[in-house]
Design a protein around this motif. Structure first.
Motif, mmCIF file in Angstrom:
data_model
loop_
_atom_site.group_PDB
_atom_site.id
_atom_site.type_symbol
_atom_site.label_atom_id
_atom_site.label_comp_id
_atom_site.label_asym_id
_atom_site.label_seq_id
_atom_site.Cartn_x
_atom_site.Cartn_y
_atom_site.Cartn_z
ATOM 1 N N LEU A 250 27.291 -29.186 19.903
ATOM 2 C CA LEU A 250 27.515 -28.924 18.476
ATOM 3 C C LEU A 250 28.996 -28.773 18.165
ATOM 4 N N TYR A 251 29.702 -28.020 19.005
ATOM 5 C CA TYR A 251 31.130 -27.798 18.763
ATOM 6 C C TYR A 251 31.986 -28.935 19.313
ATOM 7 N N GLY A 252 31.604 -29.475 20.463
ATOM 8 C CA GLY A 252 32.417 -30.504 21.094
ATOM 9 C C GLY A 252 32.249 -31.888 20.506
ATOM 10 N N SER A 253 31.106 -32.148 19.863
ATOM 11 C CA SER A 253 30.858 -33.485 19.313
ATOM 12 C C SER A 253 30.565 -33.472 17.815
ATOM 13 N N GLY A 254 30.473 -32.301 17.204
ATOM 14 C CA GLY A 254 30.280 -32.204 15.757
ATOM 15 C C GLY A 254 28.917 -32.668 15.277
ATOM 16 N N LEU A 255 27.885 -32.503 16.106
ATOM 17 C CA LEU A 255 26.553 -32.975 15.720
ATOM 18 C C LEU A 255 25.934 -32.078 14.656
ATOM 19 N N ARG A 256 25.112 -32.674 13.810
ATOM 20 C CA ARG A 256 24.242 -31.907 12.928
ATOM 21 C C ARG A 256 23.109 -31.336 13.777
ATOM 22 N N VAL A 257 22.512 -30.245 13.318
ATOM 23 C CA VAL A 257 21.447 -29.636 14.104
ATOM 24 C C VAL A 257 20.250 -30.577 14.218
ATOM 25 N N GLY A 258 19.981 -31.360 13.175
ATOM 26 C CA GLY A 258 18.883 -32.320 13.243
ATOM 27 C C GLY A 258 19.146 -33.415 14.263
ATOM 28 N N GLU A 259 20.402 -33.801 14.376
ATOM 29 C CA GLU A 259 20.766 -34.801 15.373
ATOM 30 C C GLU A 259 20.630 -34.226 16.783
ATOM 31 N N PRO B 255 31.446 -24.642 -2.385
ATOM 32 C CA PRO B 255 32.110 -23.626 -1.567
ATOM 33 C C PRO B 255 32.646 -24.234 -0.281
ATOM 34 N N LEU B 256 33.775 -23.719 0.151
ATOM 35 C CA LEU B 256 34.358 -24.222 1.391
ATOM 36 C C LEU B 256 33.476 -23.824 2.568
ATOM 37 N N PRO B 257 33.156 -24.769 3.438
ATOM 38 C CA PRO B 257 32.363 -24.422 4.618
ATOM 39 C C PRO B 257 33.129 -23.438 5.500
ATOM 40 N N LYS B 258 32.411 -22.555 6.140
ATOM 41 C CA LYS B 258 33.042 -21.572 7.009
ATOM 42 C C LYS B 258 33.222 -22.147 8.406
ATOM 43 N N ALA B 259 34.403 -21.948 8.932
ATOM 44 C CA ALA B 259 34.702 -22.425 10.290
ATOM 45 C C ALA B 259 35.195 -21.266 11.128
ATOM 46 N N LEU B 260 34.941 -21.342 12.406
ATOM 47 C CA LEU B 260 35.499 -20.370 13.342
ATOM 48 C C LEU B 260 36.963 -20.698 13.601
ATOM 49 N N GLY B 261 37.752 -19.677 13.845
ATOM 50 C CA GLY B 261 39.093 -19.913 14.334
ATOM 51 C C GLY B 261 39.017 -20.493 15.740
ATOM 52 N N VAL B 262 40.103 -21.091 16.183
ATOM 53 C CA VAL B 262 40.106 -21.726 17.502
ATOM 54 C C VAL B 262 39.774 -20.709 18.589
ATOM 55 N N ASP B 263 40.369 -19.521 18.516
ATOM 56 C CA ASP B 263 40.132 -18.509 19.548
ATOM 57 C C ASP B 263 38.670 -18.079 19.572
ATOM 58 N N HIS C 169 25.885 -25.472 11.518
ATOM 59 C CA HIS C 169 26.834 -26.198 10.680
ATOM 60 C C HIS C 169 28.224 -25.588 10.755
ATOM 61 N N MET C 170 28.298 -24.296 11.077
ATOM 62 C CA MET C 170 29.610 -23.676 11.267
ATOM 63 C C MET C 170 30.325 -24.301 12.460
ATOM 64 N N LEU C 171 29.576 -24.626 13.505
ATOM 65 C CA LEU C 171 30.181 -25.282 14.666
ATOM 66 C C LEU C 171 30.601 -26.702 14.320
ATOM 67 N N ARG C 172 29.820 -27.383 13.493
ATOM 68 C CA ARG C 172 30.179 -28.743 13.064
ATOM 69 C C ARG C 172 31.471 -28.715 12.256
ATOM 70 N N HIS C 173 31.588 -27.764 11.345
ATOM 71 C CA HIS C 173 32.819 -27.682 10.562
ATOM 72 C C HIS C 173 33.993 -27.251 11.437
ATOM 73 N N SER C 174 33.741 -26.360 12.394
ATOM 74 C CA SER C 174 34.807 -25.957 13.310
ATOM 75 C C SER C 174 35.320 -27.162 14.089
ATOM 76 N N PHE C 175 34.401 -28.018 14.518
ATOM 77 C CA PHE C 175 34.786 -29.258 15.194
ATOM 78 C C PHE C 175 35.720 -30.083 14.313
ATOM 79 N N VAL D 35 36.355 -33.119 1.097
ATOM 80 C CA VAL D 35 35.812 -31.868 0.566
ATOM 81 C C VAL D 35 35.471 -30.927 1.705
ATOM 82 N N TYR D 36 34.901 -31.484 2.748
ATOM 83 C CA TYR D 36 34.424 -30.699 3.877
ATOM 84 C C TYR D 36 35.564 -30.029 4.627
#
Length: 319
Positions: A154-163, A119-127, A258-264, A292-293
């Motif tokens: 998370l959003y500015g650097s695309g980190l995983r939550v574990g990171e 399934p395609l990861p869900k991302a937030l729109g820019v706004d 992970h939504m923030l990571r994909h948004s990044f 894929v991501y």
């Protein structure tokens, strides 16, 4: 029970008795829930219907039969997950038949369902992402500073939550990662114990400096992000905080790390189209993982190309 329509002429009466005995076994001896037994009954009726079309008794079904029926279900549009659930029910039935010495081997044992597309990861729109990052709560300054810094990383650097939760205040031999504010870099320990350096944006640096000021001294705890009890935050805690924060911010969709990571990644691709750079920033070992991501982002770029590029507007057949 016949889930596939009216009875099929080729159904073997003895098969029905075997199915009933098995369903009684899982209902009484295994004490499965009524709904589970009902689903088993539907799956086994499907098995009987397939066998009737050969025709072959259930005790005479062999591996090629099962593989043929899997291919038929897949070609008819059933998902890989749906087929996997059906195979699980069939596998249990034939395991039971084997214990009764009614079949020489389990014909379903080494059969796997077709792979379903990821399934395609869900991302937030820019706004929405900007709205979420700009949100500030006045409830608790300490929590607000911490949560705002987590969102920015998370959003500015695309980190995983574990990171994210693995970050320490300062570099050390024991540190799994840390943020070097003077150089605006985060050093994180990713999957496979691979260390990578990720840029930290100006907004994240401001948020981190504010958090470190309010965090207070906690000599026994090296973690950058801690809870009110002074211990390192867990990924589950971050999930809960982001969900709560997104609802407070008025977003229609609950946000998770992970939504923030994909948004990044999505927003980076929309701005730069540099897939290799996004791969490196995300810490993906293979470019295929990044492809894929970020499939949605290529769809976005393709539409933009078709709408804007002169060579995309050439009439078909003009070559």
């Amino acid at each position: 029970m016949n889930a596939a329509g009216p009875p099929i002429a080729g159904l073997v009466p003895q098969d029905g008795a075997l199915v009933e005995r098995y369903l009684e076994y899982v209902r009484v001896e295994k004490r499965l829930a009524a709904r589970t037994v009902e689903l088993y009954a539907l799956d086994l009726q499907k098995l009987r219907d397939f066998a009737a079309q050969v025709p072959v008794a259930l005790t005479a079904v062999r591996n090629p039969h099962i593989r043929r029926w899997v291919a038929l279900m897949h070609s008819n549009g059933r998902s890989g997950r749906g087929i996997a659930l059906i195979l699980s029910g069939w596998r249990g039935f034939y395991t039971w038949l084997g214990r009764q010495h009614l079949v020489p081997s389990n014909p379903v044992q080494d059969v796997r369902s077709p792979k379903s597309p990821k399934p395609l990861p869900k991302a937030l729109g820019v706004d929405d992402a900007v709205q979420f990052a700009n949100f500030h709560s006045a409830d608790n300054p300490w929590l607000e500073a911490r949560d705002a810094a987590m969102v920015e990383l998370l959003y500015g650097s695309g980190l995983r939550v574990g990171e994210l939760v693995g970050l320490d205040l300062v570099a050390s031999k024991e540190a799994r990662g840390w943020v070097d504010i003077p150089s605006a870099m985060a050093h994180v320990l990713g999957k496979g114990s691979k260390v990578r350096d990720v840029p930290v944006g100006s907004m994240a640096l401001v948020a981190l400096q504010k958090w470190q000021t309010l965090r207070g001294d906690c000599p026994e705890q090296a973690a950058l992000f801690i809870g009110r009890n002074g211990t390192r935050l867990t990924p589950q805690s971050v999930w809960q905080r982001l969900r709560s924060r997104s609802l407070q911010a008025g977003l229609a969709t609950p946000v998770h790390p992970h939504m923030l990571r994909h948004s990044f990644a999505s927003h980076m691709l929309q701005s730069s189209s540099d897939l290799r750079a996004v791969q490196e920033l995300l810490g993906h070992a293979n470019i295929s993982t990044t492809q894929v991501y970020t499939r949605l982002d290529f769809q976005h770029l393709a539409r933009a190309y078709d709408a804007a590029h002169p060579r995309a507007k050439a009439k078909k057949g003009s070559e």
